[in-house]
Write a protein that holds these residues in place. Structure first.
Motif, PDB file in Angstrom:
ATOM      1  N   GLU A 267       0.932  -1.328  -0.115  1.00  0.00           N
ATOM      2  CA  GLU A 267       0.164  -0.003   0.056  1.00  0.00           C
ATOM      3  C   GLU A 267       0.827   1.305  -0.114  1.00  0.00           C
ATOM      4  OE1 GLU A 267      -2.965   2.126   2.838  1.00  0.00           O
ATOM      5  OE2 GLU A 267      -3.774   0.049   2.460  1.00  0.00           O
ATOM      6  N   VAL A 268       1.902   1.196   0.895  1.00  0.00           N
ATOM      7  CA  VAL A 268       2.887   2.336   0.861  1.00  0.00           C
ATOM      8  C   VAL A 268       3.500   2.770  -0.195  1.00  0.00           C
ATOM      9  CG1 VAL A 268       4.740   3.446   2.084  1.00  0.00           C
ATOM     10  CG2 VAL A 268       3.012   2.520   3.443  1.00  0.00           C
ATOM     11  N   LEU A 269       4.042   1.342  -0.962  1.00  0.00           N
ATOM     12  CA  LEU A 269       4.628   1.214  -2.364  1.00  0.00           C
ATOM     13  C   LEU A 269       3.818   2.033  -3.328  1.00  0.00           C
ATOM     14  CD1 LEU A 269       7.333   0.394  -3.824  1.00  0.00           C
ATOM     15  CD2 LEU A 269       5.899  -1.712  -4.137  1.00  0.00           C
ATOM     16  N   GLY A 270       2.432   1.416  -3.359  1.00  0.00           N
ATOM     17  CA  GLY A 270       1.652   2.171  -4.254  1.00  0.00           C
ATOM     18  C   GLY A 270       1.621   3.766  -4.278  1.00  0.00           C
ATOM     19  N   GLN A 271       1.629   4.363  -3.057  1.00  0.00           N
ATOM     20  CA  GLN A 271       1.732   5.911  -2.876  1.00  0.00           C
ATOM     21  C   GLN A 271       2.895   6.275  -3.256  1.00  0.00           C
ATOM     22  OE1 GLN A 271       0.049   5.380   1.490  1.00  0.00           O
ATOM     23  NE2 GLN A 271      -0.564   7.213   1.022  1.00  0.00           N
ATOM     24  N   ALA A 272       4.046   5.420  -3.206  1.00  0.00           N
ATOM     25  CA  ALA A 272       5.660   6.117  -3.546  1.00  0.00           C
ATOM     26  C   ALA A 272       5.413   6.028  -4.920  1.00  0.00           C
ATOM     27  CB  ALA A 272       6.517   5.070  -3.007  1.00  0.00           C
ATOM     28  N   GLU A 273       4.883   4.958  -5.492  1.00  0.00           N
ATOM     29  CA  GLU A 273       4.809   4.974  -6.978  1.00  0.00           C
ATOM     30  C   GLU A 273       4.118   6.198  -7.776  1.00  0.00           C
ATOM     31  OE1 GLU A 273       3.811   0.900  -7.881  1.00  0.00           O
ATOM     32  OE2 GLU A 273       5.740   0.217  -7.786  1.00  0.00           O
ATOM     33  N   ASP A 274       3.145   6.652  -6.981  1.00  0.00           N
ATOM     34  CA  ASP A 274       2.380   7.917  -7.342  1.00  0.00           C
ATOM     35  C   ASP A 274       3.023   9.003  -7.051  1.00  0.00           C
ATOM     36  OD1 ASP A 274       0.262   6.269  -8.328  1.00  0.00           O
ATOM     37  OD2 ASP A 274      -0.800   6.367  -6.505  1.00  0.00           O
ATOM     38  N   GLY A 275       4.473   9.150  -6.510  1.00  0.00           N
ATOM     39  CA  GLY A 275       4.958  10.222  -6.386  1.00  0.00           C
ATOM     40  C   GLY A 275       4.981  10.742  -4.842  1.00  0.00           C
ATOM     41  N   ASP A 276       4.386  10.189  -4.020  1.00  0.00           N
ATOM     42  CA  ASP A 276       4.360  10.996  -2.614  1.00  0.00           C
ATOM     43  C   ASP A 276       5.608  10.831  -2.073  1.00  0.00           C
ATOM     44  OD1 ASP A 276       2.147  11.463  -0.346  1.00  0.00           O
ATOM     45  OD2 ASP A 276       4.040  10.213   0.660  1.00  0.00           O
ATOM     46  N   ALA A 277       6.174  11.899  -1.526  1.00  0.00           N
ATOM     47  CA  ALA A 277       7.632  12.321  -0.876  1.00  0.00           C
ATOM     48  C   ALA A 277       7.761  11.401   0.205  1.00  0.00           C
ATOM     49  CB  ALA A 277       7.769  13.669  -0.884  1.00  0.00           C
ATOM     50  N   PHE A 278       6.960  11.257   1.081  1.00  0.00           N
ATOM     51  CA  PHE A 278       7.013  10.477   2.588  1.00  0.00           C
ATOM     52  C   PHE A 278       7.066   9.277   2.135  1.00  0.00           C
ATOM     53  CE2 PHE A 278       7.523   9.955   6.766  1.00  0.00           C
ATOM     54  CZ  PHE A 278       8.099  10.858   7.417  1.00  0.00           C
ATOM     55  N   CYS A 279       6.100   8.593   1.304  1.00  0.00           N
ATOM     56  CA  CYS A 279       6.143   7.424   1.118  1.00  0.00           C
ATOM     57  C   CYS A 279       7.334   6.708   0.316  1.00  0.00           C
ATOM     58  CB  CYS A 279       5.003   6.832   0.302  1.00  0.00           C
ATOM     59  SG  CYS A 279       3.504   7.135   1.312  1.00  0.00           S
ATOM     60  N   LEU A 280       7.925   7.460  -0.546  1.00  0.00           N
ATOM     61  CA  LEU A 280       9.270   7.331  -1.303  1.00  0.00           C
ATOM     62  C   LEU A 280      10.249   7.185  -0.364  1.00  0.00           C
ATOM     63  CD1 LEU A 280       8.706  10.104  -4.116  1.00  0.00           C
ATOM     64  CD2 LEU A 280       9.194   7.548  -4.535  1.00  0.00           C
ATOM     65  N   TYR A 281      10.416   8.039   0.662  1.00  0.00           N
ATOM     66  CA  TYR A 281      11.414   7.862   1.714  1.00  0.00           C
ATOM     67  C   TYR A 281      11.132   6.785   2.652  1.00  0.00           C
ATOM     68  CZ  TYR A 281      12.907   9.263   6.419  1.00  0.00           C
ATOM     69  OH  TYR A 281      13.531   9.125   7.893  1.00  0.00           O
ATOM     70  N   MET A 282       9.765   6.402   3.147  1.00  0.00           N
ATOM     71  CA  MET A 282       9.654   5.270   3.496  1.00  0.00           C
ATOM     72  C   MET A 282      10.144   4.007   3.132  1.00  0.00           C
ATOM     73  SD  MET A 282       6.321   5.605   5.984  1.00  0.00           S
ATOM     74  CE  MET A 282       5.206   6.034   4.874  1.00  0.00           C
ATOM     75  N   ILE A 283       9.956   3.701   1.876  1.00  0.00           N
ATOM     76  CA  ILE A 283      10.108   2.531   1.218  1.00  0.00           C
ATOM     77  C   ILE A 283      11.837   2.573   0.912  1.00  0.00           C
ATOM     78  CG2 ILE A 283      10.444   1.484  -1.271  1.00  0.00           C
ATOM     79  CD1 ILE A 283       7.731   1.258   0.470  1.00  0.00           C
ATOM     80  N   GLY A 284      12.349   3.753   0.907  1.00  0.00           N
ATOM     81  CA  GLY A 284      13.830   3.905   0.973  1.00  0.00           C
ATOM     82  C   GLY A 284      14.243   3.129   2.217  1.00  0.00           C
ATOM     83  N   ASN A 285      13.941   3.595   3.391  1.00  0.00           N
ATOM     84  CA  ASN A 285      13.974   3.289   4.736  1.00  0.00           C
ATOM     85  C   ASN A 285      13.885   1.437   4.878  1.00  0.00           C
ATOM     86  OD1 ASN A 285      14.801   5.567   5.607  1.00  0.00           O
ATOM     87  ND2 ASN A 285      12.859   6.103   6.789  1.00  0.00           N
ATOM     88  N   VAL A 286      12.902   1.234   4.447  1.00  0.00           N
ATOM     89  CA  VAL A 286      12.598  -0.181   4.674  1.00  0.00           C
ATOM     90  C   VAL A 286      13.739  -0.950   3.689  1.00  0.00           C
ATOM     91  CG1 VAL A 286      11.325  -2.131   3.676  1.00  0.00           C
ATOM     92  CG2 VAL A 286      10.151  -0.179   4.574  1.00  0.00           C
ATOM     93  N   MET A 287      14.234  -0.782   2.707  1.00  0.00           N
ATOM     94  CA  MET A 287      15.423  -1.223   2.158  1.00  0.00           C
ATOM     95  C   MET A 287      16.690  -1.015   2.817  1.00  0.00           C
ATOM     96  SD  MET A 287      13.552  -2.791  -0.122  1.00  0.00           S
ATOM     97  CE  MET A 287      15.070  -3.582  -0.980  1.00  0.00           C
ATOM     98  N   PHE A 288      16.842   0.164   3.277  1.00  0.00           N
ATOM     99  CA  PHE A 288      18.133   0.675   3.979  1.00  0.00           C
ATOM    100  C   PHE A 288      18.261  -0.087   5.206  1.00  0.00           C
ATOM    101  CE2 PHE A 288      20.717   3.278   6.789  1.00  0.00           C
ATOM    102  CZ  PHE A 288      21.961   3.419   6.230  1.00  0.00           C
ATOM    103  N   TRP A 289      17.470  -0.131   6.100  1.00  0.00           N
ATOM    104  CA  TRP A 289      17.333  -0.633   7.139  1.00  0.00           C
ATOM    105  C   TRP A 289      17.390  -2.112   7.522  1.00  0.00           C
ATOM    106  CZ3 TRP A 289      19.949   2.250  10.533  1.00  0.00           C
ATOM    107  CH2 TRP A 289      19.800   3.489  10.718  1.00  0.00           C
ATOM    108  N   GLY A 290      16.924  -2.878   6.263  1.00  0.00           N
ATOM    109  CA  GLY A 290      16.820  -4.175   6.311  1.00  0.00           C
ATOM    110  C   GLY A 290      15.471  -4.788   6.914  1.00  0.00           C
ATOM    111  N   ASP A 291      14.610  -3.936   6.777  1.00  0.00           N
ATOM    112  CA  ASP A 291      13.155  -4.417   7.200  1.00  0.00           C
ATOM    113  C   ASP A 291      12.512  -5.224   6.225  1.00  0.00           C
ATOM    114  OD1 ASP A 291      13.365  -3.196   9.717  1.00  0.00           O
ATOM    115  OD2 ASP A 291      12.743  -1.237   8.760  1.00  0.00           O
TER     116      ASP A 291
END
Length: 332
Positions: free
Chosen positions: A193-217
Motif C-alpha cells: 500500500e505504501v509502495l503504491g503511494q510512493a509510485e504515485d510520487g508521494d515524497a514521504f512514502c518514497l522515503y519510507m520505502i527507501g528506509n525499508v530497504m536501507f534498514w533491512g526491514d
C-alpha cells in the motif's frame, strides 16, 4: 474463489448508510485477520470492519469474531485506501517538507486534531513527532516521548495505517501481538500500500520505502527473498541501490530526511553512485532550505574543496534557518 453472500450474512445491525462489499477475497483469509472495507456514503471515507476467519469448509465454517466500530462522527477510524487525508497531507507538508518552526507547530496541531478524530495515518505521524531528531527536525521543539509514540503507533497499526506498520517496524515497536491485530493479511500487504503511494510520487512514502530497504526491514516483509543473502553485505549490495533510488526520488519531491542514510550508502562503496550525483542532491537539498543540509554542505565545500567563501554562505544560511550548531562554523 470469493466469499459473497456467506460473508455478508455475518454482519448484523449494519447502519443503512453502509454499502456492504459484494465479495471478499478468500485466498488469504484462512486463519488471518482480514479487513473488510465498507463505504460510508455520507462521509465519503473508509471505515474498517475487522473480521477473523477460521478454516473454510465450502465457505460456510466461518468464525464470527467481528469487532464493530462505533459509527459516530467522533469515533470513525479512517483509512484512505492508499492515500492520505487532506489533513495528513497538509501536516506532512508543514512539518517534513518545510523548515519553519511556526509552520511545523501548525502541522503538529493539525495532526493532533485529526488523531483525536480517529484518522489512523494522523495518529501515525503524530507518533513520529514524538520520536526525536531521527524522525523530525528538533527545531520545532516537539517533546520526545518514545513510550507515547509506541502506544500511538500500536493504535494506528490496529486501525489500518500502512504507514504506521512500516514506521513501527523501523522503530522496533511492531510486536507479533500487534501484527496479529492489524487489518492487513501480511506485512507485505501494508508495504504494497505504501509502495503504491510512493509510485504515485508521494515524497514521504518514497522515503519510507527507501528506509525499508536501507534498514533491512524488507527481510521481514519478504522472508523468502531474505533467504537468498548469506551475509549482511550481500543484502546491502542488493538493497542499497534500491534504497538510493527511492531516496533520490524523495529528494526531488522536496523531502530531505533520507539524506543521512543516502550518504552512508554513498560512503559504503556498495553501489555505483557517482560522486557528482551525490553532490548534486546534497546541494539541491541545501538550496531548498534544509537547515541541517545547509550546514553539512558548507562543511563538504570546506573540507573537500577548501572553499571557505561558499561554505560560509551556507553556514550563515543554516543559522538564519534555525540551525544553531552552524553558529560555531560561522564564528570560526
Amino acid at each position: 474463489p470469493t466469499v459473497c453472500a456467506g460473508a455478508c450474512r455475518v454482519f448484523t445491525d449494519i447502519p443503512k448508510n453502509i454499502v456492504l462489499p459484494q465479495s471478499a477475497e478468500a485466498g488469504r483469509c484462512c486463519n488471518a485477520v482480514t479487513a473488510v472495507k465498507i463505504r460510508l456514503q455520507t462521509c465519503r471515507i473508509t471505515a474498517l470492519e475487522f473480521v477473523k476467519w477460521g478454516e473454510f469448509s465450502n465457505f460456510v465454517n466461518i468464525e464470527r469474531h467481528i469487532y464493530l466500530l462505533q459509527y459516530t462522527n467522533a469515533d470513525i477510524h479512517t483509512r484512505m485506501n492508499g492515500r492520505y487525508s487532506t489533513e495528513v497531507a497538509r501536516a506532512i507538508q508543514k512539518i517534513w517538507l518545510g523548515h519553519s518552526p511556526r509552520q511545523m507547530r501548525e502541522g503538529y496541531e493539525i495532526l493532533r486534531t485529526a488523531s483525536e478524530a480517529g484518522d489512523a495515518d494522523a495518529i501515525c505521524y503524530f507518533a513520529r513527532c514524538h520520536l526525536g531528531k531521527s524522525y523530525v527536525w528538533s527545531g520545532a521543539g516537539f517533546p520526545v516521548d518514545e513510550a507515547l509514540a509506541a502506544r500511538l503507533l500500536e493504535k494506528a497499526v490496529k486501525l489500518g495505517s500502512a504507514s504506521a506498520v512500516l514506521c513501527a517496524l523501523c522503530s522496533g515497536s511492531l510486536s507479533d501481538d500487534v501484527c496479529e491485530e492489524m487489518p492487513f493479511g501480511s506485512l507485505r500487504e501494508a508495504y504494497d500500500e505504501v509502495l503504491g503511494q510512493a509510485e504515485d510520487g508521494d515524497a514521504f512514502c518514497l522515503y519510507m520505502i527507501g528506509n525499508v530497504m536501507f534498514w533491512g526491514d524488507y527481510r521481514r516483509i519478504d522472508p523468502e527473498k531474505a533467504g537468498e543473502f548469506a551475509i549482511e553485505t550481500d543484502y546491502k549490495r542488493y538493497a542499497y541501490p534500491i534504497a538510493a533510488d527511492y531516496y533520490q526520488q524523495s529528494f526531488e519531491a522536496g523531502l530531505s530526511y533520507g539524506f543521512p542514510n543516502y550518504r552512508l550508502i554513498y560512503q559504503s562503496g556498495l553501489t555505483d553512485m557517482d560522486r557528482s550525483v551525490f553532490e548534486e542532491h546534497m546541494e539541491m537539498l541545501a538550496d531548498n532550505g534544509d537547515p541541517i543540509l545547509c550546514n553539512d554542505y558548507g562543511r563538504w565545500l570546506e573540507e573537500e574543496y577548501d572553499d571557505g567563501i561558499h561554505a560560509f554562505e551556507y553556514y550563515r544560511r543554516a543559522v538564519e534557518l534555525g540551525n544553531q550548531r552552524s553558529a560555531y562554523e560561522v564564528g570560526s
